[in-house]
Design a protein around this motif. Structure first.
Motif, PDB file in Angstrom:
ATOM      1  N   MET A   1      -5.327 -76.357-105.484  1.00  0.00           N
ATOM      2  CA  MET A   1      -5.568 -77.166-106.695  1.00  0.00           C
ATOM      3  C   MET A   1      -5.633 -78.634-106.291  1.00  0.00           C
ATOM      4  O   MET A   1      -4.669 -79.384-106.432  1.00  0.00           O
ATOM      5  N   GLU A  26      -1.283 -80.228-111.646  1.00  0.00           N
ATOM      6  CA  GLU A  26      -0.422 -79.380-112.470  1.00  0.00           C
ATOM      7  C   GLU A  26       0.768 -80.175-113.016  1.00  0.00           C
ATOM      8  O   GLU A  26       1.119 -80.051-114.183  1.00  0.00           O
ATOM      9  N   ALA A 312       4.831 -74.717-103.434  1.00  0.00           N
ATOM     10  CA  ALA A 312       3.926 -74.523-104.562  1.00  0.00           C
ATOM     11  C   ALA A 312       2.465 -74.689-104.163  1.00  0.00           C
ATOM     12  O   ALA A 312       1.627 -74.995-104.971  1.00  0.00           O
ATOM     13  N   SER A 314       0.517 -72.326-102.464  1.00  0.00           N
ATOM     14  CA  SER A 314      -0.316 -71.142-102.263  1.00  0.00           C
ATOM     15  C   SER A 314      -0.107 -70.125-103.373  1.00  0.00           C
ATOM     16  O   SER A 314       0.977 -69.993-103.925  1.00  0.00           O
ATOM     17  N   VAL A 315      -1.142 -69.433-103.654  1.00  0.00           N
ATOM     18  CA  VAL A 315      -1.080 -68.401-104.688  1.00  0.00           C
ATOM     19  C   VAL A 315      -0.704 -67.090-104.035  1.00  0.00           C
ATOM     20  O   VAL A 315      -1.154 -66.790-102.942  1.00  0.00           O
ATOM     21  N   ARG A 316       0.167 -66.345-104.719  1.00  0.00           N
ATOM     22  CA  ARG A 316       0.608 -65.078-104.133  1.00  0.00           C
ATOM     23  C   ARG A 316      -0.543 -64.097-104.074  1.00  0.00           C
ATOM     24  O   ARG A 316      -1.323 -64.005-105.002  1.00  0.00           O
TER      25      ARG A 316
ATOM     26  N   VAL B  56       3.952 -68.294-106.803  1.00  0.00           N
ATOM     27  CA  VAL B  56       2.829 -68.677-107.659  1.00  0.00           C
ATOM     28  C   VAL B  56       1.948 -67.458-107.811  1.00  0.00           C
ATOM     29  O   VAL B  56       1.491 -66.878-106.830  1.00  0.00           O
ATOM     30  N   GLU B  57       1.730 -67.025-109.063  1.00  0.00           N
ATOM     31  CA  GLU B  57       0.931 -65.823-109.293  1.00  0.00           C
ATOM     32  C   GLU B  57      -0.558 -66.138-109.343  1.00  0.00           C
ATOM     33  O   GLU B  57      -1.380 -65.464-108.747  1.00  0.00           O
ATOM     34  N   ARG B  68      -0.558 -73.717-113.163  1.00  0.00           N
ATOM     35  CA  ARG B  68      -0.131 -72.821-112.088  1.00  0.00           C
ATOM     36  C   ARG B  68       0.919 -71.896-112.699  1.00  0.00           C
ATOM     37  O   ARG B  68       1.915 -72.370-113.246  1.00  0.00           O
ATOM     38  N   TYR B  70       3.853 -69.218-112.557  1.00  0.00           N
ATOM     39  CA  TYR B  70       4.928 -68.778-111.656  1.00  0.00           C
ATOM     40  C   TYR B  70       5.445 -67.422-112.103  1.00  0.00           C
ATOM     41  O   TYR B  70       5.463 -67.109-113.297  1.00  0.00           O
ATOM     42  N   THR B  71       5.873 -66.637-111.132  1.00  0.00           N
ATOM     43  CA  THR B  71       6.414 -65.309-111.446  1.00  0.00           C
ATOM     44  C   THR B  71       7.643 -65.036-110.586  1.00  0.00           C
ATOM     45  O   THR B  71       7.820 -65.669-109.538  1.00  0.00           O
ATOM     46  N   LEU B  72       8.486 -64.121-111.056  1.00  0.00           N
ATOM     47  CA  LEU B  72       9.667 -63.739-110.262  1.00  0.00           C
ATOM     48  C   LEU B  72       9.247 -62.870-109.080  1.00  0.00           C
ATOM     49  O   LEU B  72       8.388 -62.010-109.233  1.00  0.00           O
TER      50      LEU B  72
END
Lengths: 316, 110
Positions: A1, A26, A312, A314-316, B56-57, B68, B70-72
């Protein structure tokens, strides 16, 4: 981002470049939502909060590091111990003489009596702010109180410059001034999200302040009672091991060290001088606890092993 | 576990949320008692990310604003479950003791 940083609100622009580019858009969006329609005090608080986090990132005092975690554990003790010590200076028990006090010369705790009262009362205000649940205010008041002590100490020193050497200033600030700055540093280093905001935690603080008051008031008396503060500090350190947080003993050590420095620097310096050490050597020895605390703080603040930077990203 | 951490993990327990969504949810969970500031939120999120309790999902732009979500993580869910169990056992013990009436306390202070 990625982000066009020139369009970001001012507080968000204070973040380090890498963090700002990864997270600025963000953070700015959340900040914009939080201040939308808010009143001026809430907008100021939001701006101060984001500014604080940005400066914390620049100072490497983020809450995943060990030293800020220690500072967050120490901060409640700092406000309690500082208030207890200040109260013991101002409301003295019979026979109790705070260090650097010369009643006949109008000197109380290394300051003029007026300066001692102003700074002493100032050091009680962070405790009141924490009891009211206002941690941000407590931090500001702690910094104001520490700076006031240094200013009052300098104000005491300046008229005496004719009779004191300029290099005496360092040793004077070692006794009164730098220890209080260490307290303020711990308060500033404590991240907001790690501070104990529970009611139960707050209710213990007046007890800790009272214990400190009694220990200081007794410990500043002649004879064997002079060891009371040291024994109390050792006991507090030992009790710290019963806490479920393993860093708590270290936090206790950081919180009580300024009180020990204020109380014992003069007697130790006197003892070393009588033992034949030169003036410079005694100053160097009396500076060791503060230097050790700074070195320990720096070592504790090293980045945790395996931690990425910045988070914060990278995206999973 | 400090309250801000508990509140963030609780707010993420049912579904992923973005920053402002978390602030709103935390205020709702705490019945208006806790209003988390943006700076505090991101300080906590950075820590929880580095502790791998959250992740971060996804990232997307919603109404022109970068979001952005967020998830557990599994580790975060386990930490929250352990804390919930601890709080439950403390609450249960408090309840039990409140219902144990000592003879001297029966019928009030008189």
């Amino acid at each position: 981002m990625s982000t066009d940083t020139s369009r970001l609100p001012l507080p968000v622009r204070l973040y380090p470049r890498a963090y700002r580019q990864a997270n600025g858009a963000e953070t700015a969006a959340t900040y914009a939502d939080a201040v939308a329609g808010a009143r001026l005090p809430a907008r100021i608080a939001e701006a101060a909060g984001v500014t604080g986090h940005a400066l914390r990132m620049r100072a490497r005092l983020t809450s995943e590091r060990t030293f800020p975690r220690v500072a967050a554990l120490a901060a409640p003790l700092v406000v309690a111990v500082a208030a207890g010590q200040s109260a013991a200076q101002l409301f003295r028990l019979p026979g109790s003489t705070p260090p650097e006090t010369l009643d006949g010369l109008g000197q109380l705790a290394g300051l003029s009596v007026t300066g001692a009262w102003i700074t002493g009362l100032l050091w009680c205000t962070p405790l009141l702010a924490v009891l009211a649940g206002r941690w941000s205010l407590a931090k500001v008041l702690g910094v104001v109180a520490a700076v006031a002590v240094v200013v009052a100490r300098l104000a005491w020193f300046v008229p005496r410059m004719a009779t004191l050497l300029p290099d005496h200033l360092a040793s004077l600030l070692l006794n009164v001034g730098l220890p209080q700055l260490m307290w303020a540093g711990l308060l500033v280093a404590a991240p907001r999200d790690l501070l104990d905001t529970s009611r139960a935690g707050r209710l213990l603080l007046p007890v800790a302040a009272l214990v400190t008051y009694v220990a200081a008031a007794v410990g500043w008396q002649e004879g064997w009672r002079g060891a009371v503060l040291l024994v109390g500090a050792v006991l507090a350190f030992a009790l710290g091991f019963t806490h479920r947080e393993r860093l708590f003993p270290v936090a206790v050590l950081f919180a009580v060290l300024p009180l020990l420095i204020v109380s014992y620097t003069s007697p130790v310096t006197l003892f070393l001088g009588e033992a034949g050490l030169s003036y410079d050597a005694t100053v160097a020895v009396s500076a060791l606890p503060l230097i050790a605390a700074v070195v320990a703080g720096c070592l504790l603040n090293r980045r945790p092993r395996g931690a990425g930077s910045p988070p914060a990203g990278s995206v999973r | 576990m400090q309250e801000p951490t508990l509140l963030i993990l609780t707010a993420l327990a049912d579904e992923p949320r973005h920053g402002y969504g978390l602030i709103q949810e935390i205020e709702a969970i705490s019945a208006g008692r806790y209003r988390m500031r943006t700076g505090t939120l991101y300080g906590a999120l950075d820590r929880l990310l580095s502790q791998q309790l959250i992740a971060v999902e996804r990232e997307e732009v919603v109404d022109g604003r970068a979001r952005r979500f967020y998830t557990l993580t599994g580790q975060g869910r386990a930490a929250l479950a352990a804390e919930a169990e601890r709080l439950r056992s403390v609450a249960a013990e408090a309840e039990r003791r409140l219902h144990v009436l000592r003879p001297g306390l029966q019928g009030g202070a008189a």
